[in-house]
Motif scaffolding. Structure first.
Motif, PDB file in Angstrom:
ATOM      1  N   ALA A  33      14.657 -50.063 -39.930  1.00 26.79           N
ATOM      2  CA  ALA A  33      14.114 -50.246 -41.277  1.00 26.79           C
ATOM      3  C   ALA A  33      13.527 -48.945 -41.817  1.00 26.79           C
ATOM      4  N   LEU A  34      12.835 -48.197 -40.970  1.00 22.87           N
ATOM      5  CA  LEU A  34      12.247 -46.935 -41.421  1.00 22.87           C
ATOM      6  C   LEU A  34      13.324 -45.899 -41.733  1.00 22.87           C
ATOM      7  N   ALA A  35      14.388 -45.870 -40.935  1.00 23.34           N
ATOM      8  CA  ALA A  35      15.480 -44.933 -41.220  1.00 23.34           C
ATOM      9  C   ALA A  35      16.137 -45.268 -42.556  1.00 23.34           C
ATOM     10  N   ARG A  78      11.572 -62.034 -33.725  1.00 29.75           N
ATOM     11  CA  ARG A  78      11.792 -61.869 -32.287  1.00 29.75           C
ATOM     12  C   ARG A  78      10.893 -60.761 -31.759  1.00 29.75           C
ATOM     13  N   PRO A  79       9.608 -61.036 -31.610  1.00 29.52           N
ATOM     14  CA  PRO A  79       8.707 -60.013 -31.073  1.00 29.52           C
ATOM     15  C   PRO A  79       9.087 -59.658 -29.650  1.00 29.52           C
ATOM     16  N   ALA A 112      10.621 -53.126 -31.952  1.00 28.93           N
ATOM     17  CA  ALA A 112      10.430 -51.706 -32.269  1.00 28.93           C
ATOM     18  C   ALA A 112      11.720 -51.089 -32.792  1.00 28.93           C
ATOM     19  N   MET A 113      12.856 -51.488 -32.203  1.00 28.08           N
ATOM     20  CA  MET A 113      14.135 -50.980 -32.689  1.00 28.08           C
ATOM     21  C   MET A 113      14.395 -51.445 -34.115  1.00 28.08           C
ATOM     22  N   ALA A 163      16.359 -55.992 -40.679  1.00 24.73           N
ATOM     23  CA  ALA A 163      15.742 -55.439 -39.477  1.00 24.73           C
ATOM     24  C   ALA A 163      14.274 -55.830 -39.376  1.00 24.73           C
ATOM     25  N   VAL A 164      13.568 -55.813 -40.513  1.00 23.98           N
ATOM     26  CA  VAL A 164      12.156 -56.217 -40.506  1.00 23.98           C
ATOM     27  C   VAL A 164      12.028 -57.697 -40.171  1.00 23.98           C
TER      28      VAL A 164
END
Length: 297
Positions: A75-77, A63-64, A69-70, A56-57
């Motif tokens: 990645a944070l989840a 692909r900016p 953001a998704m 995900a990162v």
């Protein structure tokens, strides 16, 4: 499908600059997913989540745009899930698996008051008779129903007590004290009606307990100046030591919706803000150029 993807990307792009507050939300989703599981996940799941987070990162970097953001959210989840598992493993320790009655020895690291209105002490560096160190809980908590004892932080004590494992929820969906005790490294709870003996004085075991010792020193000073329940309440809201607040006073506070004053709440923040304000005002008043030009009196 392409239209939906384009719409989603445009929505996320419109939120650019306001997405950072969603970072703790994404972490919380991962943490919540971990604690919603009924069994402890295995290494393959952690490995898969690590790969998912890394992918995900990488996708967010390559692909900016709106969907980056998704990618960071996923990645944070995944990171939140893995951090919750790491913390659970980190706090793990032996849990007493049987009912125990016999000598209990340990160092005083916590003092409060139980629901039975008895002083309650938390011990670490525990020694139990005929129990191997690998099976001895890291911490135990005892309610003292015997003769009053003057306990100090770091003091090593010994008594004869009943111990049992922390209990789970009393009803489906109820408070899980066993899980709460796990994260406190509390491997056994119990009580004693016997005298408490001092094995070693407090000064020899205060390593790592300086803040706790300072809090208890403040509490003793307040309770010496204000005896009775008034002193116990003042000590509780000032130092957090609730061992001097009886169940009668606590019941009255709950009935008047004031029991939250004993928690780390607005009152503590008010005390801290007042202390900082008074300290800054005093320091600025001590500087003549500032004292002459600013209303510091």
């Amino acid at each position: 499908m392409g239209a939906w993807l384009t719409w989603g990307s445009s929505v996320l792009l419109a939120q650019r600059g306001f997405l950072f507050p969603w970072a703790p939300v994404a972490l919380s989703l991962g943490i919540g997913a971990y604690f919603a599981l009924r069994v402890e996940p295995g290494v393959p799941l952690y490995g898969g989540l690590g790969l998912l987070g890394a992918g995900a990162v990488a996708g967010a970097a390559l692909r900016p745009g709106g969907w980056s953001a998704m990618g960071w959210g996923v990645a944070l989840a995944a990171a939140g899930f893995c951090l919750a598992g790491h913390r659970t493993a980190q706090m793990g320790g032996p849990m007493l698996g049987w009912r125990y009655y016999g000598p209990v020895e340990g160092r005083v690291v916590g003092l409060d008051r139980s629901a039975s209105d008895a002083v309650r002490v938390t011990l670490d560096r525990v020694v139990l008779e005929n129990t191997a160190p690998g099976r001895t809980p890291a911490r135990v908590r005892l309610s003292l129903h015997g003769p009053p004892a003057d306990l100090l932080p770091g003091q090593r004590i010994m008594t004869t007590a009943h111990l049992s494992p922390p209990q789970g929820p009393a009803e489906p969906g109820g408070f899980d004290f066993r899980r709460h005790a796990w994260f406190l490294q509390l491997g056994a709870v119990g009580y004693t009606r016997n005298p408490v003996l001092t094995v070693a004085p407090a000064g020899e075991g205060r390593a790592g307990l300086h803040i706790f010792a300072l809090r208890m020193a403040v509490s003793r000073h307040i309770r010496a100046a204000l005896p009775g329940e008034a002193g116990g309440f003042a000590a509780a809201v000032t130092s957090g030591d609730r061992s001097g607040v009886g169940q009668g006073t606590l019941h009255d506070l709950r009935a008047s919706n004031l029991a939250h004053l004993l928690a780390i709440s607005g009152l503590h923040m008010g005390l801290l803000a007042g202390f900082v304000f008074a300290s800054l005002r005093l320091m600025m008043a001590a500087v003549p150029p500032l004292a002459l030009r600013l209303p510091l009196r």
